[in-house]
Design an enzyme around this catalytic site. Structure first.
Site, PDB file in Angstrom:
ATOM      1  CB  CYS A 215      96.180  70.416  43.372  1.00  0.00           C
ATOM      2  SG  CYS A 215      94.896  69.530  43.651  1.00  0.00           S
ATOM      3  N   GLY A 220      90.930  68.539  43.827  1.00  0.00           N
ATOM      4  CA  GLY A 220      90.166  69.530  43.061  1.00  0.00           C
ATOM      5  C   GLY A 220      90.652  70.120  41.586  1.00  0.00           C
TER       6      GLY A 220
END
EC number: 3.1.3.48
Length: 432
Positions: A215, A220
């Site tokens: 990401c 996360g």
């Protein structure tokens, strides 16, 4: 199912924040010495997200083997992942070198290039207009073969060629394009439909190298993807699927890369995805069609990102300890930026409705401390700029603080008059 009961209990008690904090406190902490070396500073997107020394991916470069990427090896599930940050402009070649050297067949991207007006990742693959990219620093060429655009994800077929050996390989690029800027998808249906597309491609099979997942920071959303996939795999392998403990699996994964799962909402969503995905594991094959239908993947994709309006001109604060802080600097990447900024905003903007207000109290003190500590990001810079209200006091305040220029003159006149009158009286008394 035990996991479903556990989910309902936590939801009812509004206890997700407390459980997430427990995981954070229990998580492993290993040295990251190589990542902190001065020569590697410009290879890190965030100053507080680094790979552990024992699990970092090493490039086959003689001068510097560092890349901000970690190998997550889940022994029982027999699954390996490479979790990495979104490539920087100066590390795109390193990224594809890693894909080549690790013999990966698939790349999963869970962010957009631009989110909330900030650059989260460099454009590291060729677009339709250019068709190919050459990375001179690693002697690799990347060609776009095809692109299948769905409503919320895109699958690209790429060809990666080693220019030194003329060898070429097919790489599949799975790009989830609608994960919210902060938070989680609305329902697990679209996420699971995407996950099973990746599975069906064979990119996760052991005959290939580890799949590369990223990401912006690589902890996360990337952690959410890998946690859900691993838990579903363990449920399929074990005789008792209900014995899978999501928290234990997450703590095991955190032994290989710090900070996996960044918010309580992401933890809650992981539970939801595993509970829903378990229906397929238990033999209900019809749910896969339901996921596809609910995800509306055949609708028109949302419009391309509209660039934000230009930022105000650069301004500087007063010198502090010999240095000036620059406001509104529009860097493509800043190694001093802190991933904690995203974490704080995520907590404030994407709390699930089911999380009770009182459950957040355990996080408030920690969040306040971290807000004071974060010093490099735009958020802190903006905080130091006075707001419009501060710059525009009310009329009454302006009157109260307006300088009255005639007051000193009046005082002087009065004093001179008093002195003259006194002198005249003395003259009259003494000489007349």
């Amino acid at each position: 199912m035990e996991m479903e009961k556990e989910f309902e209990q936590i939801d009812k008690a509004g206890n997700w924040a407390a459980i997430y904090q427990d995981i954070r406190h229990e998580a492993s902490d290993f040295p990251c010495r190589i990542a902190k070396l001065p020569k590697n500073k410009n290879r890190n997107r965030y100053r507080d997200v680094s790979p552990f020394d024992h699990s970092r991916i090493k490039l086959h470069q003689e001068d510097n083997d560092y890349i901000n990427a970690s190998l997550i090896k889940m022994e029982e599930a027999q699954r390996s992942y490479i979790l990495t940050q979104g490539p920087l402009p100066n590390t795109c070649g390193h990224f594809w070198e890693m894909v080549w050297e690790q013999k990966s067949r698939g790349v999963v991207m869970l962010n957009r290039i631009m989110e909330k007006g900030s650059l989260k990742c460099a454009q590291y693959w060729p677009q339709k207009e250019e068709k190919e990219m050459v990375f001179d620093d690693t002697n690799l060429k990347l060609t776009l073969i095809s692109e299948d655009v769905k409503s919320y994800y895109t699958v690209r077929q790429l060809e990666l060629e080693n220019l030194a050996t003329q060898e070429a390989r097919e790489i599949l690029h799975f790009h989830y394009t609608t994960w919210p800027d902060f938070g989680v998808p609305e329902s697990p249906a679209s996420f699971l439909n995407f996950l099973f597309k990746v599975r069906e491609s064979g990119s996760l099979s052991p005959e290939h190298g580890p799949i590369v997942v990223h990401c912006s920071a690589g902890i996360g959303r990337s952690g959410t993807f890998c946690l859900a996939d691993t838990c579903l795999l363990l449920m399929d392998k074990r005789k008792d699927p209900s014995s899978v403990d999501i928290k234990k699996v997450l703590l095991e994964m955190r032994r290989f890369r710090m900070g996996l799962i960044q918010t309580a909402d992401q933890l809650r969503f992981s539970y939801l995805a595993v509970i829903e995905g378990a229906k397929f594991i238990m033999g209900d094959s019809s749910v896969q069609d339901q996921w596809k239908e609910l995800s509306h993947e055949d609708l028109e994709p949302p419009p391309e990102h509209v660039p934000p309006p230009p930022r105000p001109p650069k301004r500087t604060l007063e010198p502090h300890n010999g240095k000036c802080k620059e406001l509104f600097s529009n860097h493509q990447w800043v190694s001093e930026e802190s991933c904690e900024d995203e974490d704080i905003l995520a907590r404030e903007e994407s709390r699930a409705p089911s999380i009770a207000v009182h459950s957040m109290s355990s996080m408030s003190q920690d969040t306040e401390v971290r807000k004071r500590m974060v010093g490099g990001g735009l958020q802190s810079a903006q905080a130091s700029v006075p707001t419009e209200e501060e710059l525009s006091p009310t009329e009454e305040e302006q009157k109260a603080h307006r300088p009255v220029h005639w007051k000193p003159f009046l005082v002087n006149v009065c004093m001179a008059t008093a002195l003259a009158t006194g002198a005249y009286l003395c003259y009259r008394v003494c000489f007349h």
